[in-house]
Enzyme design. Sequence first.
Site, short mmCIF file in Angstrom:
data_model
loop_
_atom_site.label_atom_id
_atom_site.label_comp_id
_atom_site.label_asym_id
_atom_site.label_seq_id
_atom_site.Cartn_x
_atom_site.Cartn_y
_atom_site.Cartn_z
CD GLU A 51 -2.21 -1.33 3.22
OE1 GLU A 51 -2.47 -2.15 3.36
OE2 GLU A 51 -2.22 -0.03 3.61
CB CYS A 85 0.91 0.83 8.79
SG CYS A 85 1.25 2.26 9.29
N1 SAH Z 1 8.61 0.14 10.85
C1 SAH Z 1 8.61 1.78 10.75
C2 SAH Z 1 7.81 2.12 9.96
C3 SAH Z 1 6.38 1.96 9.51
S1 SAH Z 1 5.26 2.13 10.90
C4 SAH Z 1 8.53 1.98 12.09
O1 SAH Z 1 8.29 1.19 13.00
O2 SAH Z 1 8.85 3.15 12.30
C5 SAH Z 1 4.98 3.92 10.86
C6 SAH Z 1 4.52 4.37 12.33
O3 SAH Z 1 3.06 4.02 12.36
C7 SAH Z 1 5.07 3.84 13.49
O4 SAH Z 1 5.59 4.85 14.39
C8 SAH Z 1 4.12 2.65 13.84
O5 SAH Z 1 4.53 2.23 15.17
C9 SAH Z 1 2.99 3.56 13.70
N2 SAH Z 1 1.63 2.76 13.71
C10 SAH Z 1 1.60 1.40 13.60
N3 SAH Z 1 0.35 1.14 13.45
C11 SAH Z 1 -0.27 2.16 13.72
C12 SAH Z 1 -1.78 2.52 14.09
N4 SAH Z 1 -2.66 1.57 13.88
N5 SAH Z 1 -2.23 3.96 14.55
C13 SAH Z 1 -1.14 4.89 14.56
N6 SAH Z 1 0.02 4.65 14.35
C14 SAH Z 1 0.29 3.28 14.04
#
Ligand code: SAH
Length: 339
Positions: free
Chosen positions: A89, A330
């Site tokens: 995505e 995500c």
């Molecule tokens: N793996 C990387 C990048 C992808 S996630 C990382 O961990 O930074 C991007 C951000 O979105 C991260 O801070 C993650 O913890 C957060 N995230 C994941 N699921 C989420 C959700 N359901 N709501 C809000 N933020 C979320």
Amino acid sequence: MRNLFGMTLNDLEAYFLSIGEKKFKAIQVFEWLYKKRVWDIEEFSNIKKEVREQIKHDFDMTMIAIKKKQIDHLTYKYLFKLADEEYIEAVVMMHDYGISICISSQVGCNMGCAFCESGRLKKVRNLDVHEMVEQILVIEQDLDKRISHVVVMGIGEPFDNYDNVISFIKIINDPHGLSIGARHITVSTCGLIPQIYELSKLPIKINLAISFHAPTDELRSKLMPVNKVYSITPLIKAIADYLQVTSRRVTIEYVMLNNVNDSITCAKALAHLFKGMNIYINLIPYNETNHLEFKRSSKTKINAFYNELKKQGINVTIRKEFGSNIQAACGQLRGSMKK
Ligand code: SAH
């Protein structure tokens, strides 16, 4: 076979030298691909026929395909189908300052953060460089607009696909490529320490964001298993070293989970960890997913957390929300595809 959209300018220069051509041909090819957006090699009129034939023979130019597109006001969410039938995505957001895109770096993710939808489906493979570049190219073509800001915050852990992510950054930052300024590029990691040190040596001064989400090892290890390997003390040290080497500011991401990490005690402990460092904390209202045990903190609690950090002298912002109506968290769209 290599894909032409996955070649950095340096890679292409080496290629042209290897076939006995002048290396400036690489710049010409880059300008066809990324400036003129001409993707039919036959039309590369300043490159002679036999060289065009050679390029066609040596490179694949297959692109990822839009499988689905959802629009919610200022947010566009794309589901892409890859050549091997996998799905990823990307999300585009229209801001007053420009258009940003959030791209994926892997098919699935192995980091296993407890609240995150992407990690439900384990990593299948890394994305190739061209699959990251094409998320931008294909969407720009679909919207007939130019993207100004890129964040690598979609599905996947970019530092678990480090070399490809760096080549991707080189291509989009190159003045002959997409020419997106380093300050408009952000990579977000769950905190893989060796790669934080690697990144500090990269001459392209992109922004680094670290997903932190908890101020104690006990809680962080529960939410983010990666903390069992790279715990808070060495992570903070790596961030401090990074700040010192690069003089760039680092963003600390903190997702607000109701009754999990949103107390004033947590805010105080978080402020204490980062006291005096050139960072700013971005509070992210949780996008609720199928992880039903996690709920979003209330506005009141988020504001109280924010105020406490301010009081402790920490730079802090609350993330503006986009796209929660279209499963923009995500991995949600890909997840729904796999069910
Ligand atoms: N793996 C990387 C990048 C992808 S996630 C990382 O961990 O930074 C991007 C951000 O979105 C991260 O801070 C993650 O913890 C957060 N995230 C994941 N699921 C989420 C959700 N359901 N709501 C809000 N933020 C979320």
